[in-house]
Design an enzyme around this catalytic site. Structure first.
Site, mmCIF file in Angstrom:
data_model
loop_
_atom_site.group_PDB
_atom_site.id
_atom_site.type_symbol
_atom_site.label_atom_id
_atom_site.label_comp_id
_atom_site.label_asym_id
_atom_site.label_seq_id
_atom_site.Cartn_x
_atom_site.Cartn_y
_atom_site.Cartn_z
ATOM 1 N N CYS A 93 0.839 -1.201 0.000
ATOM 2 C CA CYS A 93 0.000 0.000 0.000
ATOM 3 C C CYS A 93 0.875 1.254 0.000
ATOM 4 O O CYS A 93 1.750 1.415 0.855
ATOM 5 C CB CYS A 93 -0.909 0.001 1.223
ATOM 6 S SG CYS A 93 -1.945 1.468 1.270
ATOM 7 N N GLY A 226 -8.813 -7.775 -8.704
ATOM 8 C CA GLY A 226 -9.388 -6.769 -7.819
ATOM 9 C C GLY A 226 -10.546 -6.043 -8.467
ATOM 10 O O GLY A 226 -11.689 -6.515 -8.470
ATOM 11 N N ARG A 227 -10.245 -4.903 -9.076
ATOM 12 C CA ARG A 227 -11.307 -4.019 -9.564
ATOM 13 C C ARG A 227 -12.267 -4.704 -10.527
ATOM 14 O O ARG A 227 -13.478 -4.492 -10.450
ATOM 15 C CB ARG A 227 -10.679 -2.776 -10.212
ATOM 16 C CG ARG A 227 -10.059 -1.845 -9.192
ATOM 17 C CD ARG A 227 -9.094 -0.879 -9.803
ATOM 18 N NE ARG A 227 -7.876 -1.522 -10.274
ATOM 19 C CZ ARG A 227 -6.822 -0.895 -10.753
ATOM 20 N NH1 ARG A 227 -6.847 0.413 -10.844
ATOM 21 N NH2 ARG A 227 -5.748 -1.562 -11.135
HETATM 22 C C1 LIG Z 1 -10.557 0.664 -3.654
HETATM 23 C C2 LIG Z 1 -9.303 -0.159 -3.522
HETATM 24 C C3 LIG Z 1 -8.839 -0.469 -2.252
HETATM 25 C C4 LIG Z 1 -7.684 -1.254 -2.091
HETATM 26 N N1 LIG Z 1 -7.308 -1.633 -0.834
HETATM 27 C C5 LIG Z 1 -6.260 -2.489 -0.684
HETATM 28 C C6 LIG Z 1 -5.929 -3.054 0.586
HETATM 29 O O1 LIG Z 1 -6.582 -2.812 1.604
HETATM 30 N N2 LIG Z 1 -4.859 -3.890 0.653
HETATM 31 C C7 LIG Z 1 -4.113 -4.207 -0.467
HETATM 32 O O2 LIG Z 1 -3.160 -4.980 -0.358
HETATM 33 N N3 LIG Z 1 -4.424 -3.708 -1.667
HETATM 34 C C8 LIG Z 1 -5.480 -2.896 -1.802
HETATM 35 N N4 LIG Z 1 -5.833 -2.469 -3.048
HETATM 36 C C9 LIG Z 1 -5.050 -2.914 -4.211
HETATM 37 C C10 LIG Z 1 -5.659 -4.203 -4.770
HETATM 38 O O3 LIG Z 1 -5.588 -5.252 -3.827
HETATM 39 C C11 LIG Z 1 -4.913 -4.634 -6.051
HETATM 40 O O4 LIG Z 1 -3.571 -4.900 -5.725
HETATM 41 C C12 LIG Z 1 -4.957 -3.556 -7.135
HETATM 42 O O5 LIG Z 1 -6.244 -3.001 -7.264
HETATM 43 C C13 LIG Z 1 -4.511 -4.141 -8.495
HETATM 44 O O6 LIG Z 1 -5.353 -5.184 -8.900
HETATM 45 P P1 LIG Z 1 -6.523 -4.965 -9.984
HETATM 46 O O7 LIG Z 1 -5.896 -4.291 -11.167
HETATM 47 O O8 LIG Z 1 -7.017 -6.358 -10.292
HETATM 48 O O9 LIG Z 1 -7.573 -4.098 -9.340
HETATM 49 C C14 LIG Z 1 -6.975 -1.693 -3.231
HETATM 50 C C15 LIG Z 1 -7.464 -1.380 -4.501
HETATM 51 C C16 LIG Z 1 -8.625 -0.629 -4.648
HETATM 52 C C17 LIG Z 1 -9.154 -0.347 -6.040
#
Ligand SMILES: Cc1cc2nc3c(=O)[nH]c(=O)nc-3n(C[C@H](O)[C@H](O)[C@H](O)COP(=O)(O)O)c2cc1C
Length: 318
Positions: A93, A226-227
């Site tokens: 993070c 994630g998203r």
């Molecule tokens: C709204 C939001 C909140 C997130 N909160 C966390 C979190 O609490 N811990 C974490 O490790 N990553 C967090 N992430 C990152 C996601 O776990 C992930 O690594 C990132 O979105 C990339 O993956 P994606 O492209 O599939 O979304 C967050 C992402 C988003 C969009």
């Protein structure tokens, strides 16, 4: 290791216990993660309720944020006693608040401290400790930086790493920009699996659908989404048959909606906030012709709180 083939990413404000219950209605096999819970909020903030989860969520990991080995050890023990299947340490993070607390992505610069944290956590619990990290931070963007981090932390006993396949830039970018601007380098993650074959390597970042996930699985042990899974949760409906050889009848959207609304009604009766539970439904109508009307109806239900009278209308819009 099959358990982590398809994981849903930890996302603050998104993957709360209600969202995880909802996702579990869609797939029996996805591996779920909580939002990050900071050790400070547990030890000093009286926020133990953050550990709550539904029994139906298994397999589910709790994600901890922190850098004090003793605090992490203590919180790990509490999490294990709550019944979590795994504890994940956040080393990815980039938010300023987290940097001030000296944890999250900045810990990539301190692999020895991460090892110390992990050793303390491992002494206190029997469940696996995993790490979610980036490729690097700031200018440390060559493969050898990542390789060194993984070498040191894995020797403390971490066998599973989830890698968000981009660097974190600690100055000048918001967390949101840090999820889009630094380029994705999947080849680093593939090489990691090649170089550390005995480790479980889960790839994350920018994965939009199950076809992409399938391609990644030719190179690594698991994929974390994630998203895309929040925006379109029903895409996870194919996970059990495609990746876990489970060909039992799939639920359709209406059944999922009905089961989730039963849960919402029950949980509302137990004092849970209706809006927080209903907001997870927005994505269910993705791809449907009445998607906009569906979302509007969910929004109305959040305001007027009347599930019983609106359930039929909502189902007709799906
Ligand atoms: C709204 C939001 C909140 C997130 N909160 C966390 C979190 O609490 N811990 C974490 O490790 N990553 C967090 N992430 C990152 C996601 O776990 C992930 O690594 C990132 O979105 C990339 O993956 P994606 O492209 O599939 O979304 C967050 C992402 C988003 C969009």
């Amino acid at each position: 290791m099959d358990s982590h083939k398809i994981c849903v990413a930890p996302m603050m404000q998104y993957t709360d216990m209600h969202d995880r219950f909802f996702l579990r209605l869609i797939s029996k096999n996805i591996f779920l993660y909580t939002e990050m819970i900071s050790t400070g909020s547990i030890i000093f903030g009286n926020c133990l309720h953050q550990f709550s989860f539904n029994n139906e969520e298994h397999p589910v990991a709790v994600q901890l944020g922190g850098s004090n080995p003793n605090h992490l050890g203590e919180c790990s023990k509490i999490a294990e006693d709550y019944g979590y299947d795994e504890i994940n340490l956040n080393v990815g993070c980039p938010s300023e608040r987290v940097q001030k607390g000296k944890f999250g992505a900045s810990l990539m610069l301190e692999p020895d401290l991460v090892s110390e944290c992990v050793l303390k956590m491992r002494t206190n619990v029997d469940i696996p400790i995993t790490v979610k990290c980036r490729l690097g931070v700031d200018d440390n963007d060559d493969y050898s930086f990542l390789e060194n981090f993984i070498k040191i932390v894995s020797s403390a006993g971490v066998e599973t790493f989830i890698i968000h396949a981009r660097n974190a830039l600690l100055k000048g970018l918001s967390p949101r920009q840090n999820r889009t601007i630094p380029p994705l380098k999947y080849d680093y993650v593939y090489k990691l699996k090649n170089d550390f074959n005995s480790l479980n390597i889960i790839i994350n970042g920018g994965i939009n659908n199950l076809d992409e996930a399938k391609n990644h699985l030719n190179h690594v042990d698991g994929v974390m989404i994630g998203r895309a899974s929040y925006d379109n949760p029903f895409m996870l409906n194919e996970v059990d048959s495609l990746f876990f050889n489970d060909h039992s009848e799939k639920k359709d959207k209406i059944l999922i909606l009905n089961e989730y609304l039963d849960y919402v009604e029950y949980m509302e009766g137990n004092g849970h906030d209706l809006s927080r539970m209903l907001k997870h439904l927005f994505g269910l109508s993705r791809g449907n012709k009445n998607a906009k009307l569906f979302r509007k109806k969910v929004h109305q239900m959040m305001l007027n709180g009347n599930i019983k009278n609106s359930r039929g209308d909502l189902i007709n819009l799906l």
